[in-house]
Write an enzyme that holds these catalytic residues in place. Sequence first.
Site, PDB file in Angstrom:
ATOM      1  N   ILE A  25     -20.890  11.319  13.896  1.00  0.00           N
ATOM      2  CA  ILE A  25     -21.831  10.441  14.600  1.00  0.00           C
ATOM      3  C   ILE A  25     -22.815   9.803  13.613  1.00  0.00           C
ATOM      4  CG2 ILE A  25     -23.541  12.252  15.179  1.00  0.00           C
ATOM      5  CD1 ILE A  25     -22.512   9.479  17.603  1.00  0.00           C
ATOM      6  N   SER A  32     -25.353  18.098   4.607  1.00  0.00           N
ATOM      7  CA  SER A  32     -24.299  18.611   5.488  1.00  0.00           C
ATOM      8  C   SER A  32     -23.719  19.842   4.821  1.00  0.00           C
ATOM      9  CB  SER A  32     -23.200  17.571   5.719  1.00  0.00           C
ATOM     10  OG  SER A  32     -22.509  17.324   4.509  1.00  0.00           O
ATOM     11  N   ARG A  33     -23.157  20.731   5.636  1.00  0.00           N
ATOM     12  CA  ARG A  33     -22.601  21.948   5.036  1.00  0.00           C
ATOM     13  C   ARG A  33     -21.501  21.624   4.038  1.00  0.00           C
ATOM     14  NH1 ARG A  33     -21.684  25.835  10.113  1.00  0.00           N
ATOM     15  NH2 ARG A  33     -21.006  23.830  10.927  1.00  0.00           N
ATOM     16  N   LYS A  47     -28.837  13.394  20.902  1.00  0.00           N
ATOM     17  CA  LYS A  47     -28.848  13.981  22.257  1.00  0.00           C
ATOM     18  C   LYS A  47     -27.824  15.105  22.338  1.00  0.00           C
ATOM     19  CE  LYS A  47     -24.734  12.760  23.786  1.00  0.00           C
ATOM     20  NZ  LYS A  47     -23.746  13.531  24.517  1.00  0.00           N
ATOM     21  N   ASP A  72     -21.492  17.576  28.111  1.00  0.00           N
ATOM     22  CA  ASP A  72     -21.714  16.896  26.836  1.00  0.00           C
ATOM     23  C   ASP A  72     -21.587  15.382  27.013  1.00  0.00           C
ATOM     24  OD1 ASP A  72     -21.907  16.902  23.743  1.00  0.00           O
ATOM     25  OD2 ASP A  72     -20.033  15.854  24.139  1.00  0.00           O
TER      26      ASP A  72
END
Lengths: 309, 309
Positions: free
Chosen positions: A14, A36-37, A89, A167
């Site tokens: 996203i 980010s991981r 969100k 979701d």
Amino acid sequence: MTPIRTAILGFGKIAADQHVPAITANPRFDLVASSSRSGQGVGQTFTDWRKLIREVDGLEAVAITTPPGPRYEIARECVLAGLHCLLEKPPTATLTEIADLACLAEAQRVSLFATWHAQHHRTVDAAARALAGKRIARLDIRWHEDVDKWHPGQDWIWQPGGFGVFDPGINAFSILTRIFPGSLFVRSAELHVPHGAQTPIAADIAFSSPQADGPLRCSLDWRRTEGEEWTIAVDTSDGTRVRLENGGARLAIDGQASNDEGPGEYPDIYRTFLDLIDARDSSIDVAPLRLVADCLLLGTRREADPIKR
Amino acid sequence: MTPIRTAILGFGKIAADQHVPAITANPRFDLVASSSRSGQGVGQTFTDWRKLIREVDGLEAVAITTPPGPRYEIARECVLAGLHCLLEKPPTATLTEIADLACLAEAQRVSLFATWHAQHHRTVDAAARALAGKRIARLDIRWHEDVDKWHPGQDWIWQPGGFGVFDPGINAFSILTRIFPGSLFVRSAELHVPHGAQTPIAADIAFSSPQADGPLRCSLDWRRTEGEEWTIAVDTSDGTRVRLENGGARLAIDGQASNDEGPGEYPDIYRTFLDLIDARDSSIDVAPLRLVADCLLLGTRREADPIKR
């Protein structure tokens, strides 16, 4: 005016698809870092978001685009570090977490923005104006999509806190709470939960409202493989028919159709974020998440077929 | 000063046991009417609460002691009629309903009081003072009782919206949110739901908090037939041990025990209601109900043995 040095925490699909283009297209922002991981991202990249917020010089704002589970902890540290925060969100995994962040942001004088991308169509504003002050004769929501197409092989959606069909359904709720001309309550909710899963694959919800004269219904379903639709149809008691299609991007009022001609959802989100930062204000709309919680407080569970793996 | 003409809407066991003695013992109130579907009650009795609020002369305040399901609709009409409203716990069936009532009451300039009786022990205030400003090393809640003793033959508790073990458990949450010295979030919740029921008979909850250094645990269980207990034990990181027993009525700090020597839960509730009415203020604490909703948002369901009928 120096651009606002901004980072993305939780760089994933996203972020790449929506946040990066919206931020880089806006000259008031300077996208300087991401975490980010996996270590993938834009600007200066980090695998540890704590290291990012400690080390990036002059950082002023962050967009937190992780899944909702860890978002509270990250946002709390960012608010305490004096950073303006934009949240994907739903803003947090629980209602207590977002209420707490709202208080913290106010105390720290930073802007907190709980975004609901589906609210950022110009067509949604137009639908709200068409319904303002009216009584409602009928509401019919169909938010039907193919879970295997949009979430292939993803298991987190079925886990506790994964939201299941809420979701995508929370996007419908975020439009509904924006356009409905009055109070709106969950009266009943049938939750179809696959055997072995913790979250529903479908939900049939009845709402009630002092401003309504007829039935208010919502069908969320992840089992639709053909003819997917994301439609909210509202008839007013004085005969106006308002219909939002394509997740809000297309509007028909009494059959007269128009498309969203605004800047698009995410560019409009970042325009709003700027307004909030300039005013040192926050926007924390909990109504869509609260409706999901209310569905669970009142819900009847039915067992559905197991997920095909 | 003329006493405040007051009615009880939803006259049943809790009204007879607690509200009537508390109201009649307070000279500032005049208990003039009541309604219940059965027609039993005190003062002028009605089977229709709408008729009551239309017909009782000079009515100023109501206590709404129905089950939570219909409470929103009744409270809305009362607020719109300009009546001060006291709500039994939990205030409404959903979070959106109580949020809406809060706005309505503010707009109508009437006092709305969402009561949590367990918060009205003086011992709870004393526990809060003992914990203020401390870090928490450990929290252990056991709210264990025999459902057949307290809810014999009642089926509504297992129905959607019936709350299950959260019906007593929300009393523990209402004390916890009052005494805990900081933010408190549900991290996980295991919900044990009897086969064929919609609500849990037991729940194992883990909380988290930025103010905690150790585990925060809560066990709610309706299957305890002997040695029932309603206990909240908190150890602070600097070594203070705070233990509330008997649902909050008994407090031990570092082993030093004391009992609630205040006026009692319901007399204190009505004293608070007077303060609110005099100040045209409201008290609407949603934190306990929000924690229940958060348990459901994050919950893992396990099937438990069916209810014995």
